[in-house]
Design an enzyme around this catalytic site. Structure first.
Site, mmCIF file in Angstrom:
data_model
loop_
_atom_site.group_PDB
_atom_site.id
_atom_site.type_symbol
_atom_site.label_atom_id
_atom_site.label_comp_id
_atom_site.label_asym_id
_atom_site.label_seq_id
_atom_site.Cartn_x
_atom_site.Cartn_y
_atom_site.Cartn_z
ATOM 1 N N ASP A 82 0.837 -1.206 0.000
ATOM 2 C CA ASP A 82 0.000 0.000 0.000
ATOM 3 C C ASP A 82 0.868 1.250 0.000
ATOM 4 O O ASP A 82 0.530 2.243 -0.643
ATOM 5 C CB ASP A 82 -0.951 0.014 1.203
ATOM 6 C CG ASP A 82 -1.859 1.241 1.162
ATOM 7 O OD1 ASP A 82 -2.613 1.367 0.179
ATOM 8 O OD2 ASP A 82 -1.785 2.088 2.062
ATOM 9 N N ARG A 125 -0.121 6.320 -6.711
ATOM 10 C CA ARG A 125 -1.456 6.832 -7.056
ATOM 11 C C ARG A 125 -1.523 8.330 -6.855
ATOM 12 O O ARG A 125 -2.172 9.055 -7.629
ATOM 13 C CB ARG A 125 -2.515 6.144 -6.179
ATOM 14 C CG ARG A 125 -2.811 4.723 -6.613
ATOM 15 C CD ARG A 125 -3.573 3.980 -5.537
ATOM 16 N NE ARG A 125 -4.843 4.596 -5.253
ATOM 17 C CZ ARG A 125 -5.480 4.490 -4.077
ATOM 18 N NH1 ARG A 125 -4.955 3.789 -3.102
ATOM 19 N NH2 ARG A 125 -6.636 5.068 -3.897
HETATM 20 N N1 URA Z 1 -7.414 6.201 2.618
HETATM 21 C C1 URA Z 1 -6.594 5.132 2.426
HETATM 22 O O1 URA Z 1 -6.068 4.550 3.369
HETATM 23 N N2 URA Z 1 -6.387 4.702 1.159
HETATM 24 C C2 URA Z 1 -6.949 5.283 0.099
HETATM 25 O O2 URA Z 1 -6.728 4.824 -1.005
HETATM 26 C C3 URA Z 1 -7.782 6.406 0.294
HETATM 27 C C4 URA Z 1 -8.007 6.839 1.575
#
Ligand code: URA
Length: 435
Positions: A161, A168
């Site tokens: 992530d 992103r």
């Molecule tokens: N919060 C998150 O943790 N991830 C996202 O993609 C958007 C908001």
């Protein structure tokens, strides 16, 4: 398998198999799939979407891309809360102590702010001395002792992530429902809580701009959590205007302190009571929503929630004298009042504009390397539905920037307030509850 074939497959609107998603995520984390291919895949997902099965598999691959936390040493049903992001959103600082004071253990890992949205960690760090770097036994011990810890995510938790979100953020692929769902749920699942309450924000200041998208995002996340044995529920909350009055790190901590002492803004408190009562039922500390609400009111009125917050600050090495005497927080050099040039009712108060302006005043970061000015931000005096007379203060702006730098920002803040002569109803903060 070749990454380019998977990108083409998704680009043309086809479903990826579990193996293909695993190939992408494993390869990306190991550095075998380069940023540019991962970025192209994320853009293809943004345009073509993903099936529920694909989102589940993506979440699973991301969750297991690093360590997962074992919270079994913490007694009771651990509850966690996550917001999809907003402006003026200091909910965790108020809700965490409230729920913990009612007996539910809250083991919370939070994030930093980026762009127009704030982050709980940055807000907490405006308290001198406070550390968010608590891990392992120390984290467990704190939750077992006072019922609450709010820490930063370690580098080993969900590394997929971290890499994907950073990518992103600079490739215009944040606002994808499958990518947000997998990002949020992979972190929540890896953090080990037994029950999860999601706050899905909707409106101008949120990633989800309309109810249909917010509902779809919430439903996907609730289904993933429940399928994997975590009791998961979601509230959809309004983010067309900022939450509460304060926007900016230290300003928001001060508002959180006020709220814990019974002087909280109506919308923020309503969100805390609604989300908190669901969390108390999830953790079996209340047998009904009504009982949960009553307990939450009690811990605000008798000071127990405030006490838990003070203890948390102390255990995380923060200077509690700032919590007891919030006037000690550093105040910006420049304090500017913006006054109404006309009269009427506030029809809209663009949360995105306010969030971005607060960031430009020094209160947020455009890139992860930016240093935040903890004292900067905006305190609103009027919100949607309020009656405004000519000359009334609409908001107060706090900044250490020079006049040349802040003057154009003031113009943008003014534009965020739209007045009308027609009566305007206040907006309810809770739009829907899912699950
Ligand atoms: N919060 C998150 O943790 N991830 C996202 O993609 C958007 C908001």
């Amino acid at each position: 398998m070749r990454m380019v074939d998977l990108i083409v497959k998704k680009r043309d609107g086809h479903e990826l198999t579990d193996e293909e998603i695993r190939f992408w995520i494993d390869g990306y984390v190991k550095g075998e799939v380069p940023d540019y291919q991962s970025s192209a895949m994320q853009m293809a997902i943004l345009f073509k979407g993903m099936s529920d099965r694909e989102v589940s598999t993506l979440t699973d691959c991301m969750e297991h891309s690093g360590e997962t936390l074992d919270l079994s040493g913490i007694k009771g049903i651990k509850v966690d809360k996550h917001s999809t992001g907003g402006v003026g959103d200091k909910t965790s600082l108020v809700l965490g102590p409230m729920v913990a004071a009612c007996g539910a253990p809250v083991a919370k890992l939070s994030g930093r702010g980026l762009g127009h949205t704030g982050g709980t960690l940055d807000k907490l760090e405006s308290i001198p001395g406070l550390t968010i770097a608590i891990e392992g036994e120390r984290f467990e011990k704190q939750v077992n002792t006072i019922g609450l810890a709010i820490a930063g995510q370690t580098a080993h938790l969900v590394p997929a992530d971290k890499k994907m979100y950073a990518l992103r953020d600079v490739t215009g692929t944040v606002e994808s429902i499958p990518l947000i769902a997998a990002s949020v749920m992979s972190k929540k699942l890896a953090s080990g809580a037994d029950a999860i309450l999601l706050d899905v924000t909707v409106g101008e200041g949120a990633f989800m701009k309309n109810m249909n998208d917010a509902r779809r995002l919430a439903t996907i996340m609730v289904n993933i959590g429940n399928r994997l044995g975590r009791n998961t529920k979601a509230v959809l909350s309004d983010m067309s205007e900022p939450l509460g009055f304060a926007v900016g790190n230290a300003l928001e901590v001060k508002e959180a302190i006020d709220s814990l002492q019974g002087r909280g803004p109506e919308d923020l408190m309503e969100l805390c009571y609604t989300a908190g009562s669901i969390m108390l039922v999830q953790s079996k500390c209340a047998s009904s929503i009504e009982e949960g609400r009553a307990k939450l009111h009690e811990v605000i009125n008798n000071g127990k929630a405030f006490e838990v917050f003070c203890k948390m600050v102390e255990m995380q090495e923060g200077d509690v004298s700032y919590i007891l005497h919030p006037e000690k927080f550093e105040v910006s050099k420049n304090i500017i009042e913006i006054r109404a040039e006309d009269e009427g009712y506030v029809k809209s108060l663009n949360a995105l504009e306010i969030g971005e302006s607060s960031m430009r005043l020094g209160g947020g970061r455009a890139t992860l390397e930016d240093v935040i000015d903890m004292s900067a931000g905006i305190v609103l005096h009027k919100k949607i539905g309020d009656d405004v007379k000519k000359g009334d203060i609409l908001c107060t702006v706090y900044t250490n920037k020079s006049e040349k730098e802040y003057a154009p920002i003031l113009e943008d803040i003014k534009k965020a307030f739209v007045l009308t002569k027609e009566f305007v109803l206040k907006r309810p903060v809770i739009r829907e509850v899912i699950g």
